[in-house]
Structure formats: structure tokens, C-alpha cells
Design a protein around this motif. Structure first.
Motif, mmCIF file in Angstrom:
data_model
loop_
_atom_site.group_PDB
_atom_site.id
_atom_site.type_symbol
_atom_site.label_atom_id
_atom_site.label_comp_id
_atom_site.label_asym_id
_atom_site.label_seq_id
_atom_site.Cartn_x
_atom_site.Cartn_y
_atom_site.Cartn_z
ATOM 1 N N MET A 1 12.296 -21.165 -41.469
ATOM 2 C CA MET A 1 13.351 -21.337 -40.467
ATOM 3 C C MET A 1 13.096 -22.595 -39.646
ATOM 4 O O MET A 1 14.008 -23.405 -39.422
ATOM 5 C CB MET A 1 13.429 -20.103 -39.560
ATOM 6 N N LEU B 1 15.791 -22.691 -32.555
ATOM 7 C CA LEU B 1 15.961 -21.273 -32.837
ATOM 8 C C LEU B 1 16.367 -20.520 -31.581
ATOM 9 O O LEU B 1 17.103 -19.538 -31.651
ATOM 10 C CB LEU B 1 14.677 -20.682 -33.416
ATOM 11 N N THR C 1 21.489 -17.052 -33.572
ATOM 12 C CA THR C 1 21.616 -15.653 -33.995
ATOM 13 C C THR C 1 20.901 -15.435 -35.322
ATOM 14 O O THR C 1 21.179 -16.118 -36.309
ATOM 15 C CB THR C 1 23.094 -15.258 -34.146
ATOM 16 N N LEU C 2 19.985 -14.499 -35.330
ATOM 17 C CA LEU C 2 19.276 -14.091 -36.537
ATOM 18 C C LEU C 2 19.914 -12.826 -37.077
ATOM 19 O O LEU C 2 20.042 -11.827 -36.361
ATOM 20 C CB LEU C 2 17.800 -13.833 -36.238
ATOM 21 N N VAL D 1 19.424 -9.956 -39.937
ATOM 22 C CA VAL D 1 18.433 -9.405 -40.858
ATOM 23 C C VAL D 1 19.050 -8.256 -41.642
ATOM 24 O O VAL D 1 19.467 -7.244 -41.064
ATOM 25 C CB VAL D 1 17.180 -8.919 -40.104
ATOM 26 N N CYS E 1 12.063 -9.316 -36.351
ATOM 27 C CA CYS E 1 13.003 -9.229 -35.229
ATOM 28 C C CYS E 1 12.284 -9.312 -33.887
ATOM 29 O O CYS E 1 12.783 -9.945 -32.943
ATOM 30 C CB CYS E 1 13.812 -7.941 -35.314
ATOM 31 N N ALA F 1 11.307 -12.969 -33.376
ATOM 32 C CA ALA F 1 12.503 -13.771 -33.106
ATOM 33 C C ALA F 1 13.034 -13.498 -31.710
ATOM 34 O O ALA F 1 13.517 -14.409 -31.024
ATOM 35 C CB ALA F 1 13.567 -13.473 -34.152
ATOM 36 N N MET G 1 15.964 -15.535 -29.588
ATOM 37 C CA MET G 1 17.073 -15.432 -30.527
ATOM 38 C C MET G 1 17.857 -14.144 -30.292
ATOM 39 O O MET G 1 17.325 -13.148 -29.785
ATOM 40 C CB MET G 1 16.571 -15.462 -31.973
ATOM 41 N N ILE H 1 19.582 -10.969 -31.996
ATOM 42 C CA ILE H 1 19.198 -10.238 -33.202
ATOM 43 C C ILE H 1 20.313 -9.304 -33.658
ATOM 44 O O ILE H 1 20.751 -8.426 -32.911
ATOM 45 C CB ILE H 1 17.914 -9.399 -32.968
ATOM 46 N N ALA I 1 25.832 -14.696 -38.063
ATOM 47 C CA ALA I 1 24.443 -15.162 -38.016
ATOM 48 C C ALA I 1 24.298 -16.640 -38.361
ATOM 49 O O ALA I 1 24.936 -17.147 -39.282
ATOM 50 C CB ALA I 1 23.584 -14.320 -38.954
ATOM 51 N N TYR J 1 21.138 -17.666 -39.029
ATOM 52 C CA TYR J 1 20.081 -17.495 -40.038
ATOM 53 C C TYR J 1 20.251 -16.100 -40.631
ATOM 54 O O TYR J 1 20.180 -15.105 -39.904
ATOM 55 C CB TYR J 1 18.692 -17.622 -39.415
#
Length: 230
Positions: free
Chosen positions: A9, A37, A41-42, A44, A55, A58, A63, A65, A91, A93
Motif C-alpha cells: 500500500m 493513507l 478508505t480501506l 477489506v 484493520c 490501518a 484510515m 475502515i 474504497a 484500497y
């Protein structure tokens, strides 16, 4: 694995590998703005042990989540449960950490990549079967997604496919995400502890098919009737 996900990332967000390689070869790369980062928005897909740990890290980085996992109980308030399609659309990522099952086969296909933002980065740290590699290549070539990192693929031994590995906007590592002494020790001790639990007549931690452990149930019942395990 969570640390490997974070590493790629950062790499893709700051153009680290590309710039370093160019400079090593005597080329001053063009100036390209990176992205942080923090505030991104991550998303998963798959909230198992690795997903939960990722998470938490992050979250510490600031970030937002999102989690898509129909079978997981999400109790952390900052980890927001959402549908798979919503995750893809929101997201920055998108990380694949779902298990490889018949249900998740080619979960990331042409339709999934089409829902993602053109600026999104896709990362697969699960299994190659979860990704339609032709669709992924098409998404990269057409600019449907910005970049990708994979540690797994459909080549032998779960290696990323060479065709994908050659793509300029993709980082492909040869299935090395979990190769650290600490990870090897952790896996070995997990096995030791699980075997010890079975020998003692207990259900081992992490059992995914506990409802089918008929022989263990009979063993536990017999041990209980004899006053417990020695």
C-alpha cells in the motif's frame, strides 16, 4: 501478511519501487505526487485473523475502515460492516483476504473491477482462485483501477502469473508475504497447541468444522465418563 499488505500500500501510493528502480538505472524519474493513507478508505473483503489485524493497524494510521464479510461478527465500532458492492465503490484500497471456497471463486471478476474507483488500488493476499486474472489485466490496461499488488496467483504453487507480473502498474511478489521467522514459529506452535488440545480431549482453537468432529466428541464423552483425561 498484514505487514506485507501495508508495505505494498505504501509502495504503490508513493511510487517507491518504480522511482527507486529508475534512479538505480541512472534515470531521474518524473515528479509524481503520492497519496497518503491517512484519511483514505480501506476496504477489506474477509474479516479473519489477518483482516482484523490489518484493520487495527490501518485504523491507527487514520484510515476509514470498511469490511465485507457475511460470516463475521464485527464488534469494533470503527470497522464498518458493509456489502461487497458498496465496499468496491467506496474504497481507495481494496484488499482481498477472503477464504478460497466455491462461493468466493473469482469473487473479483470483471463486474467487481468495474465497480471500483479508477483511482483504487487492488491487493490480493488470499488465494489466486479468488481473482479472474484476465479481468484484472483488462482493468489495469483500461484504467478501471489505478494499480495492483498480488502475492498469489494461478501459476504453480500459488505464484502470481508471469503475464500479470510484467505489468508496469502491478507489484507481484512470489508468494512470500508470510515468510518471516516469527510467522513460521507462530504456525508451528499453532500446530503443536492444536494437537495437544486434541490429545487432551479438547476442541482445538481455530477449528473450522467443529460441528463435524464426531470422533472427537465421542472421545471427550468417553474421557468424561472415566473422570477426565489423565
Amino acid at each position: 501478511m498484514a505487514e506485507w499488505v501495508l508495505a505494498v500500500m505504501f509502495d504503490l501510493s508513493r511510487n517507491v519501487s518504480e522511482s527507486a528502480l529508475a534512479y538505480r538505472n541512472g534515470i531521474v524519474p518524473a515528479v509524481r505526487m503520492g497519496r497518503e493513507l491517512r484519511g483514505a478508505t480501506l476496504g477489506v473483503a474477509g474479516y479473519g485473523t489477518i483482516g482484523q489485524y490489518l484493520c487495527r493497524i490501518a485504523q491507527a494510521l487514520g484510515m476509514r475502515i470498511l469490511v465485507a464479510d457475511p460470516y463475521a461478527a464485527i464488534v469494533e465500532p470503527a470497522h464498518v460492516a458493509t456489502g461487497f458492492d458498496d465496499l468496491l465503490m467506496q474504497a481507495d484500497y481494496v484488499v482481498c483476504l477472503a477464504p478460497a471456497t466455491a462461493e468466493t471463486m473469482q469473487l473479483f471478476n470483471a463486474a467487481a473491477f468495474a465497480k471500483m474507483q479508477a483511482s483504487a488500488i487492488f491487493i490480493n493476499a488470499s488465494r489466486g482462485e479468488l481473482v479472474d486474472e484476465t479481468a484484472l489485466l483488462h482493468a489495469l490496461d483500461n484504467g478501471d483501477i489505478a494499480a495492483c499488488a498480488i502475492d498469489v496467483g494461478m501459476a504453480p504453487d500459488q505464484m502470481p502469473s508471469p503475464l500479470l507480473a510484467r505489468h508496469p502498474r502491478l507489484i507481484a511478489t512470489p508468494h512470500i508475504g508470510g515468510l518471516t521467522p516469527q510467522a513460521a514459529e507462530h504456525q508451528a506452535m499453532d500446530t503443536v497447541n492444536q494437537v495437544a488440545a486434541i490429545v487432551a480431549g479438547r476442541l482445538p482453537d481455530g477449528a473450522v468444522n467443529a460441528d463435524r468432529a464426531g470422533r472427537l466428541a465421542r472421545f471427550v464423552s468417553a474421557s468424561s465418563s472415566q473422570g477426565g483425561s489423565p
